[in-house]
Design a protein around this motif. Structure first.
Motif, PDB file in Angstrom:
ATOM      1  N   LEU A  86     -79.459 135.896-102.273  1.00 51.58           N
ATOM      2  CA  LEU A  86     -80.148 135.069-101.283  1.00 51.58           C
ATOM      3  C   LEU A  86     -81.613 135.491-101.163  1.00 51.58           C
ATOM      4  N   GLN A  87     -82.522 134.511-101.177  1.00 50.34           N
ATOM      5  CA  GLN A  87     -83.952 134.759-101.043  1.00 50.34           C
ATOM      6  C   GLN A  87     -84.470 134.113 -99.754  1.00 50.34           C
ATOM      7  N   THR A  88     -85.472 134.728 -99.145  1.00 48.24           N
ATOM      8  CA  THR A  88     -86.078 134.135 -97.944  1.00 48.24           C
ATOM      9  C   THR A  88     -87.551 133.792 -98.156  1.00 48.24           C
ATOM     10  N   THR A  89     -88.055 133.984 -99.368  1.00 51.18           N
ATOM     11  CA  THR A  89     -89.471 133.785 -99.653  1.00 51.18           C
ATOM     12  C   THR A  89     -89.646 132.860-100.845  1.00 51.18           C
ATOM     13  N   ASP A  90     -90.594 131.943-100.736  1.00 49.21           N
ATOM     14  CA  ASP A  90     -90.966 131.111-101.875  1.00 49.21           C
ATOM     15  C   ASP A  90     -91.971 131.905-102.704  1.00 49.21           C
ATOM     16  N   ILE A  91     -91.483 132.560-103.740  1.00 53.28           N
ATOM     17  CA  ILE A  91     -92.337 133.458-104.524  1.00 53.28           C
ATOM     18  C   ILE A  91     -93.409 132.707-105.290  1.00 53.28           C
ATOM     19  N   SER A  92     -93.295 131.386-105.387  1.00 56.74           N
ATOM     20  CA  SER A  92     -94.272 130.632-106.167  1.00 56.74           C
ATOM     21  C   SER A  92     -95.524 130.263-105.376  1.00 56.74           C
ATOM     22  N   VAL A  93     -95.585 130.576-104.087  1.00 55.89           N
ATOM     23  CA  VAL A  93     -96.798 130.266-103.321  1.00 55.89           C
ATOM     24  C   VAL A  93     -97.500 131.518-102.808  1.00 55.89           C
ATOM     25  N   LEU A  94     -97.007 132.691-103.164  1.00 56.39           N
ATOM     26  CA  LEU A  94     -97.653 133.913-102.698  1.00 56.39           C
ATOM     27  C   LEU A  94     -98.974 134.132-103.428  1.00 56.39           C
ATOM     28  N   ALA A  95     -99.986 134.556-102.683  1.00 54.28           N
ATOM     29  CA  ALA A  95    -101.274 134.872-103.309  1.00 54.28           C
ATOM     30  C   ALA A  95    -101.104 136.075-104.224  1.00 54.28           C
ATOM     31  N   ARG A  96    -101.867 136.081-105.318  1.00 53.52           N
ATOM     32  CA  ARG A  96    -101.695 137.157-106.292  1.00 53.52           C
ATOM     33  C   ARG A  96    -103.038 137.836-106.555  1.00 53.52           C
ATOM     34  N   ASP A  97    -103.559 137.729-107.754  1.00 53.33           N
ATOM     35  CA  ASP A  97    -104.714 138.518-108.173  1.00 53.33           C
ATOM     36  C   ASP A  97    -105.948 138.266-107.314  1.00 53.33           C
ATOM     37  N   MET A  98    -106.209 137.003-106.964  1.00 55.90           N
ATOM     38  CA  MET A  98    -107.410 136.699-106.196  1.00 55.90           C
ATOM     39  C   MET A  98    -107.377 137.378-104.836  1.00 55.90           C
ATOM     40  N   ARG A  99    -106.211 137.399-104.191  1.00 53.06           N
ATOM     41  CA  ARG A  99    -106.101 138.062-102.898  1.00 53.06           C
ATOM     42  C   ARG A  99    -106.383 139.560-103.031  1.00 53.06           C
ATOM     43  N   ALA A 100    -105.928 140.171-104.112  1.00 50.26           N
ATOM     44  CA  ALA A 100    -106.184 141.596-104.333  1.00 50.26           C
ATOM     45  C   ALA A 100    -107.674 141.863-104.500  1.00 50.26           C
ATOM     46  N   LEU A 101    -108.370 140.961-105.186  1.00 50.74           N
ATOM     47  CA  LEU A 101    -109.819 141.123-105.364  1.00 50.74           C
ATOM     48  C   LEU A 101    -110.551 141.002-104.029  1.00 50.74           C
ATOM     49  N   VAL A 102    -110.118 140.052-103.200  1.00 52.84           N
ATOM     50  CA  VAL A 102    -110.740 139.893-101.882  1.00 52.84           C
ATOM     51  C   VAL A 102    -110.528 141.141-101.042  1.00 52.84           C
ATOM     52  N   MET A 179     -81.654 124.721-101.195  1.00 54.75           N
ATOM     53  CA  MET A 179     -81.886 123.922 -99.996  1.00 54.75           C
ATOM     54  C   MET A 179     -83.220 124.260 -99.340  1.00 54.75           C
ATOM     55  N   PHE A 180     -83.640 125.528 -99.444  1.00 53.03           N
ATOM     56  CA  PHE A 180     -84.870 125.960 -98.766  1.00 53.03           C
ATOM     57  C   PHE A 180     -85.983 126.339 -99.742  1.00 53.03           C
ATOM     58  N   SER A 181     -85.860 125.922-100.990  1.00 53.35           N
ATOM     59  CA  SER A 181     -86.906 126.153-102.007  1.00 53.35           C
ATOM     60  C   SER A 181     -87.282 127.623-102.141  1.00 53.35           C
ATOM     61  N   THR A 182     -86.293 128.487-102.061  1.00 49.76           N
ATOM     62  CA  THR A 182     -86.546 129.926-102.211  1.00 49.76           C
ATOM     63  C   THR A 182     -85.861 130.446-103.478  1.00 49.76           C
TER      64      THR A 182
END
Length: 242
Positions: A86-102, A179-182
């Motif tokens: 069971l997952q509770t997070t949509d891993i496809s919308v998490l910020a990645r490299d750009m957020r780390a640079l910021v 059902m919850f896109s996770t």
């Protein structure tokens, strides 16, 4: 924005009315009415979980609970379902490299007016973290928990009375993720190529969102839980009509 909250409140409506349809077919009209009546309370709890760190801590404990989820199957628990994927997070919308640079730029020491951009970046980052935590640690799991208890677990267990608790838990986890896109990495068709994942996520806000909706629709015509998805969409039609 509040798009995700509106979206998942609607999915909870589909699940609530789908659970009512499942109960009616099982000869439990009072339980069906109760699930529909409780929908506003469910959405209220989702909003509360979005805003309250204490509620999110409570939900984490609930997802690790060994308490029986459904009285007819005492060995079926939220812990077992969580352990089965069971997952509770949509891993496809998490910020990645750009957020780390910021974050790295914001952490670089500066003085005077030169420090203002870094301060703004940190505050924006903190706001983004608060929104993401409320959504993925609160709103999503609260909706999933109610949907599992009131609809997904009973419907799958009734359809497959000969399955073991582990089989039921794995199926509940998989269908809840749809059902919850996770979707987890093991469920997505993009799992075989990291480069393809990154490319598609650049083009699409959420690859999980699109893929999960397709899997839901296909689930009504093929797969072991066609009855679940038929009830989900019938419940959705009744929910939207109401």
């Amino acid at each position: 924005s509040l798009f995700q909250q509106m979206d998942f409140a609607a999915r909870s409506g589909f699940a609530a009315f789908g659970g009512a349809v499942d109960d009616l077919l099982a000869g439990k009209p009072l339980s069906a009415v109760n699930k529909v009546i409780q929908l506003p309370q469910t959405i209220g709890k989702m909003v509360y979980a979005n805003l309250s760190p204490s509620r999110r801590a409570f939900l984490r404990n609930e997802f690790l609970s060994n308490a029986p989820l459904w009285k007819e199957r005492p060995g079926l628990s939220m812990r077992l379902i969580s352990e089965q994927g069971l997952q509770t997070t949509d891993i496809s919308v998490l910020a990645r490299d750009m957020r780390a640079l910021v974050n790295e730029a914001a952490a670089t020491p500066r003085r005077g007016l030169a420090a203002v951009p870094g301060l703004i970046n940190r505050r924006v980052g903190q706001l983004n973290d608060a929104i993401a935590n409320g959504l993925f640690d609160g709103f999503y799991p609260q909706g999933q928990l109610v949907a599992i208890r009131n609809f997904i677990a009973p419907a799958i267990a009734r359809s497959h009375p000969d399955w073991t608790d582990a089989q039921l838990a794995a199926s509940i986890a998989m269908e809840t993720n749809k059902m919850f896109s996770t979707l987890g990495l093991s469920q997505t068709v993009l799992r075989h190529s990291r480069n393809l994942q990154e490319f598609m996520r650049t083009l699409i806000f959420s690859t999980n969102e699109s893929e999960a909706l397709i899997k839901q629709a296909l689930g009504t015509v093929a797969g072991p839980n066609k009855a679940l998805w038929g009830k989900f969409y019938l419940g959705g039609a009744l929910f939207l009509g109401a």
